[in-house]
Design a protein around this motif. Structure first.
Motif, PDB file in Angstrom:
ATOM      1  N   CYS A 395       0.858  -1.184   0.000  1.00 56.28           N
ATOM      2  CA  CYS A 395       0.000   0.000   0.000  1.00 56.28           C
ATOM      3  C   CYS A 395       0.895   1.235   0.000  1.00 56.28           C
ATOM      4  CB  CYS A 395      -0.944  -0.012   1.197  1.00 56.28           C
ATOM      5  SG  CYS A 395      -0.110   0.147   2.790  1.00 56.28           S
ATOM      6  N   GLU A 396       0.325   2.348  -0.402  1.00 56.93           N
ATOM      7  CA  GLU A 396       1.097   3.587  -0.573  1.00 56.93           C
ATOM      8  C   GLU A 396       1.982   3.913   0.654  1.00 56.93           C
ATOM      9  OE1 GLU A 396       0.855   5.083  -3.725  1.00 56.93           O
ATOM     10  OE2 GLU A 396       2.659   6.085  -2.953  1.00 56.93           O
ATOM     11  N   PRO A 397       1.430   3.920   1.859  1.00 56.63           N
ATOM     12  CA  PRO A 397       2.281   4.313   3.009  1.00 56.63           C
ATOM     13  C   PRO A 397       3.428   3.335   3.284  1.00 56.63           C
ATOM     14  CG  PRO A 397      -0.052   4.281   3.621  1.00 56.63           C
ATOM     15  CD  PRO A 397       0.040   3.688   2.257  1.00 56.63           C
ATOM     16  N   HIS A 398       3.331   2.112   2.764  1.00 55.86           N
ATOM     17  CA  HIS A 398       4.386   1.124   3.034  1.00 55.86           C
ATOM     18  C   HIS A 398       5.306   0.889   1.838  1.00 55.86           C
ATOM     19  CE1 HIS A 398       1.666  -0.881   6.335  1.00 55.86           C
ATOM     20  NE2 HIS A 398       2.204   0.260   6.727  1.00 55.86           N
ATOM     21  N   ARG A 399       5.154   1.697   0.779  1.00 59.09           N
ATOM     22  CA  ARG A 399       5.918   1.458  -0.463  1.00 59.09           C
ATOM     23  C   ARG A 399       7.416   1.347  -0.230  1.00 59.09           C
ATOM     24  NH1 ARG A 399       2.457   2.770  -5.319  1.00 59.09           N
ATOM     25  NH2 ARG A 399       1.201   0.921  -4.943  1.00 59.09           N
ATOM     26  N   ALA A 400       7.909   2.136   0.744  1.00 61.26           N
ATOM     27  CA  ALA A 400       9.364   2.149   0.971  1.00 61.26           C
ATOM     28  C   ALA A 400       9.872   0.772   1.387  1.00 61.26           C
ATOM     29  CB  ALA A 400       9.717   3.183   2.030  1.00 61.26           C
ATOM     30  N   LEU A 401       8.979  -0.073   1.927  1.00 59.84           N
ATOM     31  CA  LEU A 401       9.411  -1.413   2.354  1.00 59.84           C
ATOM     32  C   LEU A 401       9.829  -2.281   1.164  1.00 59.84           C
ATOM     33  CD1 LEU A 401       6.740  -2.189   5.118  1.00 59.84           C
ATOM     34  CD2 LEU A 401       9.158  -1.691   5.464  1.00 59.84           C
ATOM     35  N   ALA A 402       9.419  -1.885  -0.046  1.00 57.93           N
ATOM     36  CA  ALA A 402       9.846  -2.630  -1.237  1.00 57.93           C
ATOM     37  C   ALA A 402      11.340  -2.433  -1.466  1.00 57.93           C
ATOM     38  CB  ALA A 402       9.065  -2.176  -2.466  1.00 57.93           C
ATOM     39  N   GLY A 403      11.892  -1.403  -0.822  1.00 57.91           N
ATOM     40  CA  GLY A 403      13.333  -1.154  -0.853  1.00 57.91           C
ATOM     41  C   GLY A 403      13.873  -1.181  -2.270  1.00 57.91           C
ATOM     42  N   ASP A 404      14.973  -1.881  -2.437  1.00 53.24           N
ATOM     43  CA  ASP A 404      15.638  -1.958  -3.736  1.00 53.24           C
ATOM     44  C   ASP A 404      15.458  -3.335  -4.342  1.00 53.24           C
ATOM     45  OD1 ASP A 404      16.875   0.711  -3.785  1.00 53.24           O
ATOM     46  OD2 ASP A 404      17.853  -0.032  -1.973  1.00 53.24           O
ATOM     47  N   TYR A 405      14.340  -3.972  -4.039  1.00 50.79           N
ATOM     48  CA  TYR A 405      14.086  -5.302  -4.585  1.00 50.79           C
ATOM     49  C   TYR A 405      13.443  -5.218  -5.972  1.00 50.79           C
ATOM     50  CZ  TYR A 405      15.214  -7.596  -0.190  1.00 50.79           C
ATOM     51  OH  TYR A 405      15.886  -8.070   0.908  1.00 50.79           O
ATOM     52  N   VAL A 406      13.784  -6.204  -6.788  1.00 42.88           N
ATOM     53  CA  VAL A 406      13.067  -6.433  -8.051  1.00 42.88           C
ATOM     54  C   VAL A 406      12.679  -7.903  -8.042  1.00 42.88           C
ATOM     55  CG1 VAL A 406      13.155  -6.365 -10.583  1.00 42.88           C
ATOM     56  CG2 VAL A 406      14.471  -4.697  -9.253  1.00 42.88           C
ATOM     57  N   ARG A 407      11.440  -8.188  -8.475  1.00 40.56           N
ATOM     58  CA  ARG A 407      10.981  -9.588  -8.491  1.00 40.56           C
ATOM     59  C   ARG A 407      11.178 -10.193  -9.875  1.00 40.56           C
ATOM     60  NH1 ARG A 407       4.911 -11.864  -8.839  1.00 40.56           N
ATOM     61  NH2 ARG A 407       5.492 -11.692 -11.029  1.00 40.56           N
ATOM     62  N   PHE A 408      11.899 -11.309  -9.918  1.00 37.05           N
ATOM     63  CA  PHE A 408      12.075 -12.032 -11.174  1.00 37.05           C
ATOM     64  C   PHE A 408      11.377 -13.387 -11.075  1.00 37.05           C
ATOM     65  CE2 PHE A 408      15.713  -9.146 -10.912  1.00 37.05           C
ATOM     66  CZ  PHE A 408      15.559  -8.474 -12.118  1.00 37.05           C
ATOM     67  N   ALA A 409      10.668 -13.763 -12.144  1.00 39.32           N
ATOM     68  CA  ALA A 409       9.967 -15.051 -12.155  1.00 39.32           C
ATOM     69  C   ALA A 409      10.866 -16.084 -12.820  1.00 39.32           C
ATOM     70  CB  ALA A 409       8.651 -14.912 -12.925  1.00 39.32           C
ATOM     71  N   PHE A 410      10.895 -17.298 -12.250  1.00 40.89           N
ATOM     72  CA  PHE A 410      11.739 -18.336 -12.877  1.00 40.89           C
ATOM     73  C   PHE A 410      10.925 -19.472 -13.487  1.00 40.89           C
ATOM     74  CE2 PHE A 410      12.153 -18.959  -8.198  1.00 40.89           C
ATOM     75  CZ  PHE A 410      11.724 -20.267  -8.047  1.00 40.89           C
ATOM     76  N   CYS A 411       9.662 -19.195 -13.829  1.00 38.30           N
ATOM     77  CA  CYS A 411       8.860 -20.194 -14.564  1.00 38.30           C
ATOM     78  C   CYS A 411       9.188 -20.027 -16.050  1.00 38.30           C
ATOM     79  CB  CYS A 411       7.377 -19.990 -14.285  1.00 38.30           C
ATOM     80  SG  CYS A 411       6.840 -18.281 -14.357  1.00 38.30           S
ATOM     81  N   LYS A 412      10.470 -20.123 -16.359  1.00 37.25           N
ATOM     82  CA  LYS A 412      10.971 -19.791 -17.694  1.00 37.25           C
ATOM     83  C   LYS A 412      11.886 -20.903 -18.206  1.00 37.25           C
ATOM     84  CE  LYS A 412       8.840 -15.889 -17.014  1.00 37.25           C
ATOM     85  NZ  LYS A 412       7.589 -15.531 -17.684  1.00 37.25           N
ATOM     86  N   THR A 413      12.059 -20.936 -19.531  1.00 34.47           N
ATOM     87  CA  THR A 413      12.885 -21.986 -20.137  1.00 34.47           C
ATOM     88  C   THR A 413      14.367 -21.806 -19.784  1.00 34.47           C
ATOM     89  OG1 THR A 413      13.216 -20.605 -22.083  1.00 34.47           O
ATOM     90  CG2 THR A 413      11.403 -22.194 -22.191  1.00 34.47           C
ATOM     91  N   ASP A 414      15.133 -22.888 -19.936  1.00 36.98           N
ATOM     92  CA  ASP A 414      16.583 -22.800 -19.758  1.00 36.98           C
ATOM     93  C   ASP A 414      17.170 -21.751 -20.694  1.00 36.98           C
ATOM     94  OD1 ASP A 414      16.745 -24.666 -17.792  1.00 36.98           O
ATOM     95  OD2 ASP A 414      17.467 -26.305 -19.069  1.00 36.98           O
ATOM     96  N   GLU A 415      16.658 -21.732 -21.937  1.00 34.06           N
ATOM     97  CA  GLU A 415      17.172 -20.757 -22.921  1.00 34.06           C
ATOM     98  C   GLU A 415      16.916 -19.336 -22.426  1.00 34.06           C
ATOM     99  OE1 GLU A 415      14.991 -23.298 -23.806  1.00 34.06           O
ATOM    100  OE2 GLU A 415      16.699 -24.571 -24.350  1.00 34.06           O
ATOM    101  N   GLY A 416      15.719 -19.116 -21.872  1.00 31.98           N
ATOM    102  CA  GLY A 416      15.377 -17.786 -21.348  1.00 31.98           C
ATOM    103  C   GLY A 416      16.303 -17.410 -20.203  1.00 31.98           C
ATOM    104  N   LEU A 417      16.576 -18.358 -19.318  1.00 32.93           N
ATOM    105  CA  LEU A 417      17.451 -18.064 -18.179  1.00 32.93           C
ATOM    106  C   LEU A 417      18.892 -17.861 -18.653  1.00 32.93           C
ATOM    107  CD1 LEU A 417      15.924 -20.511 -15.525  1.00 32.93           C
ATOM    108  CD2 LEU A 417      15.566 -18.049 -15.728  1.00 32.93           C
ATOM    109  N   ASP A 418      19.311 -18.640 -19.684  1.00 33.55           N
ATOM    110  CA  ASP A 418      20.647 -18.429 -20.260  1.00 33.55           C
ATOM    111  C   ASP A 418      20.758 -17.029 -20.860  1.00 33.55           C
ATOM    112  OD1 ASP A 418      21.350 -20.976 -19.567  1.00 33.55           O
ATOM    113  OD2 ASP A 418      21.137 -21.836 -21.581  1.00 33.55           O
ATOM    114  N   ALA A 419      19.697 -16.616 -21.555  1.00 36.52           N
ATOM    115  CA  ALA A 419      19.700 -15.276 -22.167  1.00 36.52           C
ATOM    116  C   ALA A 419      19.772 -14.207 -21.081  1.00 36.52           C
ATOM    117  CB  ALA A 419      18.447 -15.093 -23.027  1.00 36.52           C
TER     118      ALA A 419
END
Ligand code: PMP
Length: 433
Positions: A395-419
């Motif tokens: 929520c807006e007042p807690h946005r700072a808790l996201a800090g410097d994180y980025v979420r990456f999904a790994f439901c991806k092919t080996d080729e995608g992860l290699d790329a």
């Protein structure tokens, strides 16, 4: 132009119908925004959690076969097709440690999303100011669905108990039980519990579930257990809160065939719980979509039957473990710490060490959304790998808790992860010491 002609013209240009302000906003949702940014530069898309590989052939074949049979082209019963009710009962009978009655304790939905909306709709009343507690970072669909059902979302954050500049366990993210209890008011009706958790990857432990259950009992709250990733755990076993003593009576467990079989586009999910909770959920579902599509319910049922016999779930789990380990190794190599997921298929990477110029030309739509969005966008444009800014899950007042994180999904092919691995080599030049 005469006065009379003018009057005539304006009568012919009626003002347009006004949408609700909730839906009038033209801002893009985070998924579309990041997917577009990724497509513009041909980035490796590790943003949205859709699978970049096809389902196993026996699964698509099951759906094709279902469509070929004439019996599967008309309305299903609102509760769901008997064959699927049976499969869900078998799976959740084991999970929950009790026989599940297909005639009263399950409803089939248009994805877990619609199951969630149905439960919120069934248990919240408009105009009463009723509250639902969700744990942040929270799957972004909860709050709008709670609002549609007339409720208000109250946020309690999971808090990381370990330094963010080193690799940490997802179990280092803790719910402060005193904070949870302090968030309960006389208006609280529901606690939403997501385990395994998106995006942290936390699999809640038995003591944690017991404490959450105790709060729910003390205040007579309904628990919605969002367990769409129940089949994807790597280090610790998933435990359903509804299997703990006395919890069955106050819990609706929500699941997703999309996640279970890797077919998120099929839009089939379910809700499991006691008759007293499923009956109103089914009544809401009947008014929201009436029934879930028939052929894919049949396809899911046949595929689940086969999957239980052919070792699919074990294979799938080890394939995901491989993908998780690969993505973690990529960030080990690059030199960015992350949160080790015990479940689900997301990796939170801490990119605090990435140098980002103050005057970088961010589009206004990104710049306006704050530093976490800018960081995710920077990953797309500079390194050619897209992720999701977890600020969207706060929520807006807690946005700072996201800090410097980025979420990456790994439901991806080996080729995608290699790329992704190849693209992220560039990042090494952007790290500050
Ligand atoms: N809950 C969580 C935590 C999710 O991550 C998702 C999908 N991303 C859903 C529910 C919705 O599942 P479905 O696709 O079956 O609607």
């Amino acid at each position: 132009m005469s006065h009379s002609t003018k009057a005539h013209d304006s009568a012919r240009v009626p003002s347009l119908p006004e949408p609700s302000p909730v839906y009038a906003a033209t801002g893009l949702d985070v998924w579309t925004m990041m997917n577009q940014a990724a497509a513009e530069v041909g980035a490796v898309n590790l943003g949205q959690g859709f699978m970049s590989f096809p389902p196993k052939e026996f699964i698509t074949r099951a759906a094709q076969k279902a469509l070929e049979e004439n019996a599967h082209n008309q309305y299903a019963p609102p509760r769901g097709r008997p064959a699927l009710l049976e499969q869900v009962a078998a799976r959740f009978g084991l999970r929950l440690g009790r026989p599940i009655d297909t005639a009263s304790e399950i409803s089939i939905h248009a994805g877990a999303n619609e199951a969630l909306l149905s439960v919120f709709t069934a248990f919240l009343t408009h105009g009463q100011g009723e509250e639902v507690i969700v744990m942040e970072p929270a799957f972004d669909q909860y709050a709008p669905n709670i609002a549609m059902a007339g409720g208000t979302t109250v946020y309690v954050p999971l808090r990381a108990q370990a330094p963010a500049d080193a690799v940490m366990s997802s179990n280092d993210w803790k719910l402060d039980m005193a904070e949870l209890e302090a968030a309960v008011t006389p208006k609280t009706r529901i606690i939403v519990l997501n385990t395994p958790h998106n995006p942290v990857g936390k699999v809640f432990t038995r003591p944690e579930l017991e404490q959450i259950g105790a709060v729910a009992e003390r205040h007579n709250l309904l628990i919605i257990a969002d367990e769409v990733y129940e089949h994807l755990t790597f280090a610790r076993e998933h435990l359903s809160i509804a299997s703990l003593p006395r919890m069955w009576d106050r819990t609706v467990t929500v699941g997703s065939a999309g996640k279970l079989l890797g077919v998120t586009g099929w839009r089939v999910g379910w809700a499991v719980g006691p008759h007293a909770l499923i009956q109103p959920t089914l009544a809401a579902h009947t008014r929201i979509v009436f029934t879930t599509n028939t052929p894919l319910q049949e396809g899911v049922a046949a595929a689940m039957r086969e999957a239980s016999a052919n070792g699919f779930y074990e294979t799938q789990r080890s394939e995901y473990q491989h993908r998780r380990d690969r993505l973690m190794a990529i960030f080990d190599d690059v030199g960015l710490p992350y949160v080790v997921p015990d479940g689900a298929y997301y990796l939170l990477v801490n990119a605090a060490a990435v140098r980002m110029p103050e005057d970088y030309p961010f589009p206004a739509a990104i710049a306006d959304r704050g530093p976490n969005f800018r960081l995710a966008y920077y990953f797309v444009r500079e390194f050619g790998v897209s992720g999701i800014p977890p600020a969207e899950f706060y929520c807006e007042p807690h946005r700072a808790l996201a800090g410097d994180y980025v979420r990456f999904a790994f439901c991806k092919t080996d080729e995608g992860l290699d790329a992704a691995a190849a693209a992220l080599q560039k990042l090494k030049n952007y790290l500050q010491n």
